[in-house]
Design a protein around this motif. Sequence first.
Motif, PDB file in Angstrom:
ATOM      1  N   GLY A   6      55.368  -4.189  61.996  1.00 44.99           N
ATOM      2  CA  GLY A   6      55.990  -3.693  60.778  1.00 44.99           C
ATOM      3  C   GLY A   6      55.026  -3.450  59.627  1.00 44.99           C
ATOM      4  O   GLY A   6      55.448  -3.013  58.556  1.00 44.99           O
ATOM      5  N   PHE A   7      53.740  -3.689  59.820  1.00 46.38           N
ATOM      6  CA  PHE A   7      52.752  -3.471  58.751  1.00 46.38           C
ATOM      7  C   PHE A   7      52.725  -1.997  58.403  1.00 46.38           C
ATOM      8  O   PHE A   7      52.551  -1.139  59.272  1.00 46.38           O
ATOM      9  CB  PHE A   7      51.373  -3.953  59.218  1.00 46.38           C
ATOM     10  CG  PHE A   7      50.340  -3.984  58.131  1.00 46.38           C
ATOM     11  CD1 PHE A   7      50.360  -4.978  57.176  1.00 46.38           C
ATOM     12  CD2 PHE A   7      49.354  -3.014  58.071  1.00 46.38           C
ATOM     13  CE1 PHE A   7      49.406  -5.017  56.168  1.00 46.38           C
ATOM     14  CE2 PHE A   7      48.396  -3.035  57.073  1.00 46.38           C
ATOM     15  CZ  PHE A   7      48.427  -4.043  56.114  1.00 46.38           C
ATOM     16  N   ASP A   8      52.897  -1.663  57.112  1.00 42.17           N
ATOM     17  CA  ASP A   8      53.049  -0.256  56.744  1.00 42.17           C
ATOM     18  C   ASP A   8      51.916   0.312  55.896  1.00 42.17           C
ATOM     19  O   ASP A   8      52.043   1.389  55.331  1.00 42.17           O
ATOM     20  CB  ASP A   8      54.396  -0.027  56.049  1.00 42.17           C
ATOM     21  CG  ASP A   8      54.534  -0.808  54.759  1.00 42.17           C
ATOM     22  OD1 ASP A   8      53.615  -1.571  54.413  1.00 42.17           O
ATOM     23  OD2 ASP A   8      55.563  -0.645  54.087  1.00 42.17           O
ATOM     24  N   SER A   9      50.794  -0.383  55.825  1.00 45.65           N
ATOM     25  CA  SER A   9      49.605   0.158  55.160  1.00 45.65           C
ATOM     26  C   SER A   9      48.618   0.593  56.232  1.00 45.65           C
ATOM     27  O   SER A   9      48.943   0.611  57.413  1.00 45.65           O
ATOM     28  CB  SER A   9      48.992  -0.905  54.247  1.00 45.65           C
ATOM     29  OG  SER A   9      49.844  -1.157  53.146  1.00 45.65           O
ATOM     30  N   PHE A  10      47.406   0.909  55.829  1.00 48.04           N
ATOM     31  CA  PHE A  10      46.380   1.331  56.784  1.00 48.04           C
ATOM     32  C   PHE A  10      46.209   0.262  57.863  1.00 48.04           C
ATOM     33  O   PHE A  10      46.043  -0.908  57.576  1.00 48.04           O
ATOM     34  CB  PHE A  10      45.052   1.565  56.050  1.00 48.04           C
ATOM     35  CG  PHE A  10      43.925   1.942  56.960  1.00 48.04           C
ATOM     36  CD1 PHE A  10      43.901   3.191  57.570  1.00 48.04           C
ATOM     37  CD2 PHE A  10      42.899   1.055  57.201  1.00 48.04           C
ATOM     38  CE1 PHE A  10      42.852   3.535  58.415  1.00 48.04           C
ATOM     39  CE2 PHE A  10      41.848   1.397  58.043  1.00 48.04           C
ATOM     40  CZ  PHE A  10      41.827   2.638  58.639  1.00 48.04           C
ATOM     41  N   ARG A  11      46.275   0.679  59.120  1.00 47.72           N
ATOM     42  CA  ARG A  11      46.230  -0.306  60.206  1.00 47.72           C
ATOM     43  C   ARG A  11      45.011  -0.161  61.107  1.00 47.72           C
ATOM     44  O   ARG A  11      44.855  -0.882  62.084  1.00 47.72           O
ATOM     45  CB  ARG A  11      47.518  -0.274  61.016  1.00 47.72           C
ATOM     46  CG  ARG A  11      47.892   1.058  61.555  1.00 47.72           C
ATOM     47  CD  ARG A  11      49.290   1.065  62.164  1.00 47.72           C
ATOM     48  NE  ARG A  11      49.633   2.390  62.601  1.00 47.72           N
ATOM     49  CZ  ARG A  11      49.307   2.898  63.774  1.00 47.72           C
ATOM     50  NH1 ARG A  11      48.643   2.184  64.642  1.00 47.72           N
ATOM     51  NH2 ARG A  11      49.659   4.128  64.087  1.00 47.72           N
ATOM     52  N   GLY A  12      44.130   0.782  60.826  1.00 47.08           N
ATOM     53  CA  GLY A  12      42.888   0.915  61.574  1.00 47.08           C
ATOM     54  C   GLY A  12      43.075   1.104  63.067  1.00 47.08           C
ATOM     55  O   GLY A  12      42.290   0.605  63.860  1.00 47.08           O
ATOM     56  N   GLY A  13      44.127   1.815  63.452  1.00 55.66           N
ATOM     57  CA  GLY A  13      44.381   2.074  64.858  1.00 55.66           C
ATOM     58  C   GLY A  13      45.054   0.932  65.605  1.00 55.66           C
ATOM     59  O   GLY A  13      45.268   1.016  66.810  1.00 55.66           O
ATOM     60  N   LEU A  14      45.409  -0.144  64.908  1.00 57.11           N
ATOM     61  CA  LEU A  14      46.064  -1.274  65.564  1.00 57.11           C
ATOM     62  C   LEU A  14      47.563  -1.031  65.666  1.00 57.11           C
ATOM     63  O   LEU A  14      48.164  -0.369  64.817  1.00 57.11           O
ATOM     64  CB  LEU A  14      45.784  -2.573  64.787  1.00 57.11           C
ATOM     65  CG  LEU A  14      44.309  -2.955  64.683  1.00 57.11           C
ATOM     66  CD1 LEU A  14      44.145  -4.202  63.813  1.00 57.11           C
ATOM     67  CD2 LEU A  14      43.694  -3.178  66.059  1.00 57.11           C
ATOM     68  N   ASP A  15      48.164  -1.547  66.714  1.00 62.24           N
ATOM     69  CA  ASP A  15      49.590  -1.363  67.001  1.00 62.24           C
ATOM     70  C   ASP A  15      50.443  -2.188  66.035  1.00 62.24           C
ATOM     71  O   ASP A  15      50.300  -3.400  65.977  1.00 62.24           O
ATOM     72  CB  ASP A  15      49.855  -1.786  68.445  1.00 62.24           C
ATOM     73  CG  ASP A  15      51.315  -1.728  68.830  1.00 62.24           C
ATOM     74  OD1 ASP A  15      52.098  -1.034  68.153  1.00 62.24           O
ATOM     75  OD2 ASP A  15      51.672  -2.380  69.833  1.00 62.24           O
ATOM     76  N   ASN A  16      51.320  -1.531  65.306  1.00 60.41           N
ATOM     77  CA  ASN A  16      52.196  -2.249  64.377  1.00 60.41           C
ATOM     78  C   ASN A  16      53.654  -2.262  64.849  1.00 60.41           C
ATOM     79  O   ASN A  16      54.560  -2.555  64.091  1.00 60.41           O
ATOM     80  CB  ASN A  16      52.107  -1.670  62.960  1.00 60.41           C
ATOM     81  CG  ASN A  16      52.633  -0.256  62.848  1.00 60.41           C
ATOM     82  OD1 ASN A  16      52.876   0.412  63.849  1.00 60.41           O
ATOM     83  ND2 ASN A  16      52.793   0.198  61.621  1.00 60.41           N
ATOM     84  N   LYS A  17      53.846  -1.963  66.137  1.00 58.39           N
ATOM     85  CA  LYS A  17      55.205  -1.970  66.685  1.00 58.39           C
ATOM     86  C   LYS A  17      55.394  -2.995  67.788  1.00 58.39           C
ATOM     87  O   LYS A  17      56.406  -3.684  67.829  1.00 58.39           O
ATOM     88  CB  LYS A  17      55.554  -0.578  67.214  1.00 58.39           C
ATOM     89  CG  LYS A  17      55.672   0.445  66.107  1.00 58.39           C
ATOM     90  CD  LYS A  17      56.101   1.794  66.622  1.00 58.39           C
ATOM     91  CE  LYS A  17      56.295   2.698  65.438  1.00 58.39           C
ATOM     92  NZ  LYS A  17      55.605   3.920  65.469  1.00 58.39           N
ATOM     93  N   ASN A  18      54.447  -3.101  68.713  1.00 57.88           N
ATOM     94  CA  ASN A  18      54.644  -3.927  69.912  1.00 57.88           C
ATOM     95  C   ASN A  18      53.616  -5.042  70.112  1.00 57.88           C
ATOM     96  O   ASN A  18      53.581  -5.642  71.172  1.00 57.88           O
ATOM     97  CB  ASN A  18      54.651  -3.029  71.154  1.00 57.88           C
ATOM     98  CG  ASN A  18      55.751  -1.996  71.067  1.00 57.88           C
ATOM     99  OD1 ASN A  18      56.909  -2.334  70.871  1.00 57.88           O
ATOM    100  ND2 ASN A  18      55.389  -0.722  71.189  1.00 57.88           N
TER     101      ASN A  18
END
Length: 103
Positions: A29-41
């Motif tokens: 659920g992280f909604d800022s810049f994630r550097g290509g990391l998965d924020n869903k699973n």
Amino acid sequence: EEEMYNNAEGSPAFQEFMDAIGDKVALKGFDSFRGGLDNKNDTTGAYSLYTRFNNCQIMFHVSTLLPFSENDKQQVVRKRHIGNDIVTVIFQEPSSAPFTPAH
């Protein structure tokens, strides 16, 4: 290289260093810049290290926060992220010999 990618967890000194450079954030659920990391699973781990500096968002690819596989000596998932970074920060334990990239 194998030693760097095969750390399953960090020491108290490493944790103190991470606390100084960023905030541990849940990726799901992280909604800022994630550097290509998965924020869903959580396929790239449940947490990472994030900060903002001079209006820039920085997501650190931390080896001990990326998934670790005992059966993968090369740690391909970790290498996929860290190996493609433009800047790599190497943390050395206070009692370690100096880091030399040639070794």
